[in-house]
Design an enzyme around this catalytic site. Structure first.
Site: not given
Ligand code: UD1
Ligand code: UDP
Length: 385
Positions: A208
């Protein structure tokens, strides 16, 4: 103490689930969800699964570019914090919700507590690195999860308010991972996902990071996943909705052998990690969890802020970037096909995790009696920090 905690993303809900019950024993918490993650599979479902309290305020701010998203959070948080006027604002990790919470509070002169302070990948192209650096600068309590994080802060001249507390995610994993030990947990998951899942006979993947949503990067990691998939070892890819949308926009079709499924619940994620032959991920959380579970982990990045998971001989994680050859090489050594079933069975049988005690340390530190020494000195001198 009256504390506003700010969450917004999946990993922040998971960290809050480890801290909240302990924090609420000694403090009055106002729980704010920015709504950065908004799909049920990324956010809503975790409240029930992890027993989190309903947020007192849901800001509904998800999507958009970084400046737009962070800016809208600031606009919503400022009046809220002014109204609640808490003694402290607590933020987790390194997301835009973290930065917005820390910045909104600091501008109102409300002390900030940062959980997971001091982590550095030393790559400022990552949005998370900027969020970490700025949040740490603004914080009065810097709760570092690791000795390396403490050292990073010291190298930046930050020592006041720094406390090494351990890792909240380990606390939660220790609390629930025993439930996942029996390989029979895979059966309902396999049925629900429509995938064959036997211990050691699949790979679990998540992708992601922003840098891995670029079309060229997506082409490379999908080729990598195709390369490591084998007829008796498919790749189960729990796909973040942002990655799914980026794949669709670039018209990239995942190769055969890679089974894309929706984001899974926390327990399912732990179960899929524990019983997999190996894990492939760019997630900081999954990188640590797989390490605690003793599962070989190929990190689809070239840097990491969790240096201890990849340091030294015997460590179960390794940085492979998007290099298919490196991934195949590492997998052959760390999870040779002939041994993966045996490894998975042994791992599940011997699983026993102990929590780090981070939640208790954080909660105890956040009392006025135990303010960090520099803050006390400043207060005694009548200086506001
Ligand atoms: C964010 C964090 C990242 C973290 C991750 C955990 C920032 C800059 N990044 O990244 O550090 O590791 O969360 O998962 O804050 N979207 C959906 N549904 C949702 C959420 C997101 O469709 O419920 C899509 C939207 O198009 C959105 C894109 O994902 O624009 C990115 O989501 P965003 O929350 O901006 O960043 P993440 O990639 O989720
Ligand atoms: N996780 C989850 N479902 C998934 C993938 C990840 O519950 O399908 C959990 C994972 O076990 C961990 C957390 O999400 O506890 C990690 O979050 P994510 O990868 O979104 O963000 P990051 O840790 O990179 O910020």
């Amino acid at each position: 103490m009256r504390i506003v905690s700010v969450v917004g993303t999946r990993p922040q809900l998971i960290k809050a689930a480890a801290l909240q019950p302990v924090l609420r024993r000694s403090h009055a918490e106002t729980f704010v969800d920015t709504g950065q993650h908004y799909d049920d599979a990324m956010a809503g479902d975790f409240f029930a699964e992890l027993g989190l309290a309903r947020p007192d305020h849901i800001l509904g701010i998800g999507g958009g570019g970084h400046g737009d998203q962070t800016g809208r959070m600031l606009v919503a948080l400022e009046p809220l914090l002014r109204d609640v006027a808490p003694d402290a604002v607590l933020v987790y990790g390194d997301t835009n919700s973290t930065l917005a919470g820390a910045l909104a509070a600091a501008k109102l002169d409300i002390p900030v507590a940062h959980v997971e302070a001091g982590l550095r990948s030393f790559d400022r192209r990552m949005p998370e690195e900027l969020n970490r650096v700025v949040s740490d600068r603004l914080s009065r309590w810097l709760f570092a999860p690791t000795p390396a994080a403490v050292a990073n802060l010291a190298a930046e001249g930050i020592d006041s308010g720094v406390l090494e507390v351990g890792d909240l995610m380990l606390d939660l994993a220790a609390r629930v991972s025993e439930e996942m030990r029996d390989p029979a947990v895979l059966e309902p998951i396999a049925e629900r996902l429509g995938v064959a899942l036997a211990p050691g006979r699949f790979l679990f993947a998540t992708v992601h990071r922003a840098e891995n949503r670029d079309p060229a990067a997506m082409a490379r990691w999908s080729a990598l996943l195709a390369a490591v998939a084998a007829p008796d070892r498919s790749v189960v890819l729990a796909l973040h909705p942002g990655t799914r949308a980026a794949l669709e926009a670039a018209e990239i079709v995942l190769p055969g052998g890679v089974v894309a499924v929706d984001p899974q619940g926390y327990r399912t994620s732990l179960a899929l990690q524990l019983h997999a032959a190996a894990v492939l991920t760019d997630s900081g959380g999954v990188q640590r969890e797989s390490t605690w579970l003793g599962v070989p982990c190929l990190v689809l990045r070239t840097t990491t802020e969790w240096v201890e998971t990849v340091g030294g001989a015997g460590s179960s994680a390794v940085l492979v970037g998007l290099d298919s050859d490196a991934a195949l090489r590492e997998l052959a050594t760390r999870a040779p096909l002939a041994r993966t079933v045996e490894q998975a069975v042994e791992r599940a049988r011997s699983l026993h995790l102990t929590g780090s005690g981070a939640a208790e340390r954080i909660s105890t530190a956040m009392t006025s009696a135990s303010l960090p020494s520099a803050a006390l000195t400043a207060a005694a001198a009548g200086v506001r920090r």
